[in-house]
Design a protein around this motif. Structure first.
Motif, mmCIF file in Angstrom:
data_model
loop_
_atom_site.group_PDB
_atom_site.id
_atom_site.type_symbol
_atom_site.label_atom_id
_atom_site.label_comp_id
_atom_site.label_asym_id
_atom_site.label_seq_id
_atom_site.Cartn_x
_atom_site.Cartn_y
_atom_site.Cartn_z
ATOM 1 N N ASP A 472 -8.912 8.898 5.351
ATOM 2 C CA ASP A 472 -8.864 7.973 6.486
ATOM 3 C C ASP A 472 -8.481 6.566 6.037
ATOM 4 O O ASP A 472 -7.705 5.872 6.709
ATOM 5 N N ILE A 473 -9.040 6.122 4.893
ATOM 6 C CA ILE A 473 -8.724 4.791 4.367
ATOM 7 C C ILE A 473 -7.236 4.703 4.023
ATOM 8 O O ILE A 473 -6.548 3.713 4.320
ATOM 9 N N VAL A 474 -6.726 5.745 3.393
ATOM 10 C CA VAL A 474 -5.305 5.779 3.015
ATOM 11 C C VAL A 474 -4.434 5.692 4.261
ATOM 12 O O VAL A 474 -3.449 4.941 4.309
ATOM 13 N N LYS A 475 -4.796 6.452 5.278
ATOM 14 C CA LYS A 475 -4.001 6.463 6.512
ATOM 15 C C LYS A 475 -3.994 5.085 7.167
ATOM 16 O O LYS A 475 -2.930 4.576 7.573
ATOM 17 N N ASP A 476 -5.186 4.442 7.270
ATOM 18 C CA ASP A 476 -5.255 3.110 7.894
ATOM 19 C C ASP A 476 -4.453 2.076 7.105
ATOM 20 O O ASP A 476 -3.832 1.177 7.689
ATOM 21 N N THR A 477 -4.442 2.232 5.789
ATOM 22 C CA THR A 477 -3.758 1.247 4.931
ATOM 23 C C THR A 477 -2.250 1.425 4.973
ATOM 24 O O THR A 477 -1.491 0.443 5.088
ATOM 25 N N ILE A 478 -1.782 2.652 4.921
ATOM 26 C CA ILE A 478 -0.357 2.912 4.711
ATOM 27 C C ILE A 478 0.416 3.108 6.015
ATOM 28 O O ILE A 478 1.646 2.947 6.062
ATOM 29 N N ASP A 539 -8.133 -6.670 -5.972
ATOM 30 C CA ASP A 539 -8.742 -5.576 -5.206
ATOM 31 C C ASP A 539 -7.789 -5.055 -4.144
ATOM 32 O O ASP A 539 -7.649 -3.832 -3.952
ATOM 33 N N ASP A 540 -7.144 -5.990 -3.436
ATOM 34 C CA ASP A 540 -6.178 -5.574 -2.412
ATOM 35 C C ASP A 540 -5.013 -4.811 -3.033
ATOM 36 O O ASP A 540 -4.534 -3.795 -2.488
ATOM 37 N N LEU A 541 -4.544 -5.308 -4.179
ATOM 38 C CA LEU A 541 -3.419 -4.662 -4.873
ATOM 39 C C LEU A 541 -3.800 -3.257 -5.312
ATOM 40 O O LEU A 541 -3.011 -2.309 -5.188
ATOM 41 N N PHE A 542 -5.027 -3.094 -5.828
ATOM 42 C CA PHE A 542 -5.499 -1.775 -6.249
ATOM 43 C C PHE A 542 -5.584 -0.818 -5.069
ATOM 44 O O PHE A 542 -5.159 0.346 -5.153
ATOM 45 N N LEU A 543 -6.128 -1.298 -3.927
ATOM 46 C CA LEU A 543 -6.251 -0.450 -2.741
ATOM 47 C C LEU A 543 -4.878 0.002 -2.244
ATOM 48 O O LEU A 543 -4.676 1.176 -1.896
ATOM 49 N N LEU A 544 -3.913 -0.922 -2.225
ATOM 50 C CA LEU A 544 -2.579 -0.566 -1.756
ATOM 51 C C LEU A 544 -1.894 0.415 -2.695
ATOM 52 O O LEU A 544 -1.251 1.388 -2.262
ATOM 53 N N GLU A 545 -2.031 0.180 -3.989
ATOM 54 C CA GLU A 545 -1.417 1.099 -4.981
ATOM 55 C C GLU A 545 -2.031 2.487 -4.872
ATOM 56 O O GLU A 545 -1.317 3.506 -4.879
ATOM 57 N N LEU A 546 -3.373 2.551 -4.777
ATOM 58 C CA LEU A 546 -4.047 3.845 -4.669
ATOM 59 C C LEU A 546 -3.620 4.572 -3.399
ATOM 60 O O LEU A 546 -3.348 5.778 -3.408
ATOM 61 N N SER A 547 -3.519 3.836 -2.290
ATOM 62 C CA SER A 547 -3.128 4.452 -1.021
ATOM 63 C C SER A 547 -1.710 5.007 -1.081
ATOM 64 O O SER A 547 -1.433 6.108 -0.591
#
Length: 557
Positions: A472-478, A539-547
C-alpha cells in the motif's frame, strides 16, 4: 556348400562322359543351374551355369563352333558338355586349346545319353543342395538370434559369421566407431573416421548372386584395399554397418548372402536391445537426479549406494547450475535439426547439451551430473577450493562456445549456487540456483548468468513485496508518477532511477539522459511535487528508491 562340376560328372547318367579340358577345376567350379543352348548364345547363359549342347549349326563350321564356345566362356558358365556322334563327332583341337587357355571345363557326352536324363538328375541335385543350404542357413540364423537373446554381444556375432562364411568381418555403429571385428584388415579399421579415404566404387553391372540383398552391397576402396558394406537398419533408422572383405565376389553365393542377411537382423536386434537398455538407464538417472534436486531428499547411505549404481558419487561437493534453454524464435530451430546425429541416446537438443556438459567436465577434470526437465537443464558440477564463480564461469564458457557453433540462435540463462552443507544439500543448492535464475531473467533478461550470492538485495525486496502494508505504501508513493508519465508521455520514474544511480549528480544525470540541465531540474521538481518527497532528504530519498525498486520487481513478475 554348393554343387560342384565334380559332383555332376560323378552322377550315374554321366558315367560314359569324358572330361576333355579343365580337369583341375572340377572341385572348384560351382553349378547353380543347367540348360541346353545352341547357337547363338547371346544373353541366354548366366554365370555358374552347366551348359549342354549338340553343336547343331556348327557341324561344318569349326570357326563358328569356336565362336560358340568363346561366347559360352564369356557368359561366365561353369562348364560346356557336347553331345558328340551326330552333328559333332570330335571336338576340334582348336576348340580344346581355347578352353585350356581359359581354364574352362569341356566335356564329351556320347550321343546316346539323353539330355532329359541329365537335366532331371542335375536339377534334383541342385534342389537338394539348395534345401541343405537353406537348412544350414536357418541353423545359422537361430545361432545368431540366440547370441543376442542370451546376452552375448557383437563380437560373438562376428565370430559366428567368420566360422560360417570364412569372410573377415567388422561391425561399426553409425558414428563409424568399431564395435567388433574378426580377422578384418587393421588398415581399414584405422581409417574408419577418415571419410576422405573412403572411395565409393560404382555398382558392377555383373551380378555374382541373384540374392535380393546382393544389390544393397556398397563397395569402397580404403588405402588401396577393398571393403564391402551393408547397412544395419532398425525401424527405418540406420544403426550401423556390417563390413566384410572377399577375395572374389564369387564367394558371395546364395548361402553366404543368406548368412549375411541373418547377421544384419541379429545386429539390428542387438542395437535395439542396447538402445532400450541405454534409454532405460537415462530415465533412471534422470528421475534420480530430478528427485534429488526437486524434493527434500535426504542423502542417506541408501541414496549414496543407489547413486553409485547409477555412476554418481554423492560424497563429493557439488555446486548447482540451472539453465533455461531457448531459441530466439522460441522454437526448436528446425532448420538445424536435420544435421543432428541420431544416436542411441537422446535425439533432441538435450543430446547436444549432455555431450558438451560431459566434455566440459572432462576438460576441467570435474565430475558432472545432469538432468533435463521441460526446457530446464540442471547441472551438478564438482566443486573444490577454487571460488565457485570462477569455476562455473570457466565451465559455462566452454559449453556455450561449442553450443553456439552447433545450434544457431540458441541462448541460455543460468542461475548458479554454491555447494551447501546439511542433509538436503542437493535440493537446497537447486532451490538457490533456481531462485538466482528467476531473478536474473527478470532483471537482466535472457542469456545472462546470475549467482545466488549476488541476489541478496533482490531476495530481500521480493520478501518485502509480499507484505500488504508495504504494498500500500509503495502504491501511494509511486502512483502519482505512474499517472503523470502515462498522461504526459514522460518518464519521471526512469529519470529518478538514473538520478539515483549517479548519487544526485545533476550534470552526470543530464548527460546520461541527453537532457539540458534545466530540463532535468524541471523533471526533478515535478517528482518532488507529485510525491511530496524531497530528493535532498535521506529518508524521503530512501522511501522513493525502495518504492521504485519494489514497483519494478512487481512489474517484471
Amino acid at each position: 556348400m554348393g554343387l560342384l562340376v565334380k559332383d555332376v560328372v560323378q552322377l550315374s547318367v554321366m558315367e560314359t562322359a569324358k572330361v576333355k579340358t579343365g580337369k583341375d577345376f572340377l572341385s572348384e567350379k560351382q553349378v547353380e543351374w543347367i540348360s541346353v543352348i545352341e547357337v547363338p548364345v547371346e544373353n541366354f547363359v548366366r554365370k555358374n551355369e552347366f551348359v549342354l549342347s549338340t553343336g547343331i549349326g556348327c557341324e561344318d563350321d569349326p570357326i563358328l563352333l569356336e565362336k560358340f564356345v568363346q561366347d559360352v566362356i564369356d557368359s561366365g558358365a561353369t562348364a560346356l558338355a557336347f553331345a558328340t556322334g551326330r552333328y559333332i563327332y570330335d571336338i576340334p583341337d582348336r576348340v580344346l586349346q581355347l578352353a585350356e587357355q581359359h581354364n574352362f571345363i569341356l566335356i564329351d557326352i556320347p550321343w546316346e545319353v539323353r539330355f532329359g536324363d541329365i537335366l532331371q538328375m542335375v536339377l534334383q541335385e541342385i534342389n537338394e543342395d539348395k534345401q541343405a543350404g537353406r537348412e544350414q542357413a536357418e541353423g545359422v540364423r537361430q545361432e545368431l538370434i540366440n547370441c543376442v537373446l542370451q546376452g552375448k554381444g557383437l563380437q560373438e556375432i562376428s565370430e559366428l559369421l567368420f566360422v560360417h562364411t570364412k569372410l573377415p568381418i567388422a561391425v561399426i555403429d553409425e558414428t563409424k566407431t568399431l564395435r567388433a571385428k574378426r580377422s578384418f584388415d587393421q588398415e581399414i579399421i584405422d581409417a574408419l573416421d577418415q571419410a576422405a579415404q573412403w572411395q565409393k566404387i560404382p555398382p558392377s553391372e555383373v551380378s555374382y548372386s541373384d540374392h535380393p540383398l546382393y544389390h544393397h552391397i556398397e563397395e569402397f576402396i580404403i588405402n588401396n584395399k577393398t571393403c564391402f558394406q551393408l547397412s544395419i537398419m532398425s525401424n527405418h533408422s540406420k544403426q550401423g554397418y556390417l563390413l566384410f572383405q572377399v577375395d572374389d565376389r564369387q564367394q558371395l553365393n546364395w548361402f553366404v548372402m543368406n548368412v549375411l542377411e541373418h547377421a544384419l537382423t541379429a545386429c539390428a536386434l542387438y542395437f535395439v536391445k542396447e538402445n532400450a537398455i541405454e534409454l532405460t538407464e537415462i530415465r533412471l538417472r534422470d528421475n534420480f537426479l530430478l528427485n534429488l534436486a526437486k524434493n527434500h531428499t535426504e542423502v542417506t547411505n541408501q541414496i549414496l549406494s543407489k547413486a553409485q549404481l547409477l555412476g554418481y558419487d554423492l560424497s563429493r561437493p557439488y555446486l548447482c547450475i540451472v539453465g533455461d534453454i531457448r531459441f530466439k524464435d522460441d522454437t526448436t530451430n528446425s532448420q538445424h535439426t536435420k544435421d543432428r546425429p541420431r544416436t542411441s541416446s537422446l535425439q533432441s537438443m538435450n543430446y547436444y547439451f549432455q555431450k558438451e556438459i560431459t566434455n566440459a567436465g572432462n576438460l576441467l577434470n570435474r565430475k558432472t551430473m545432469t538432468t533435463f526437465d521441460e526446457g530446464e537443464v540442471i547441472i551438478f558440477l564438482e566443486a573444490d577450493h577454487i571460488p565457485y564463480m570462477e569455476t562455473s564461469n570457466q565451465f559455462l564458457d566452454i559449453i556455450e562456445r561449442r553450443l553456439h557453433e552447433l545450434l544457431t540462435g540458441i541462448y541460455t540463462s543460468w542461475g548458479i549456487a554454491a555447494h551447501k552443507d546439511g542433509h538436503y544439500v542437493f535440493h537446497e543448492s537447486y532451490e538457490e540456483a533456481r531462485t538466482a535464475l528467476e531473478i536474473g531473467m527478470k532483471q537482466k533478461g535472457n542469456g545472462e548468468r546470475t549467482f545466488f550470492s549476488d541476489t541478496r538485495i533482490n531476495r530481500l525486496l521480493m520478501a518485502l513485496s509480499h507484505d500488504t502494508d508495504i504494498a500500500d505504501i509503495v502504491k501511494d508513493t509511486i502512483q502519482p508518477l505512474i499517472q503523470y508519465d502515462k498522461k504526459r508521455q514522460t518518464d519521471l520514474i526512469y529519470t529518478f532511477m538514473i538520478y539515483n544511480k549517479y548519487k544526485g549528480n545533476v550534470s552526470q544525470t543530464a548527460r546520461a539522459l541527453n537532457l539540458h540541465r534545466q530540463s532535468l531540474l524541471h523533471r526533478l521538481r515535478n517528482i518532488e511535487s507529485l510525491t511530496q518527497l524531497s530528493l535532498v532528504d535521506s529518508d524521503d530519498l530512501f522511501l522513493l528508491e525502495l518504492s521504485v525498486r519494489l514497483w519494478m520487481l512487481k512489474k517484471m513478475e
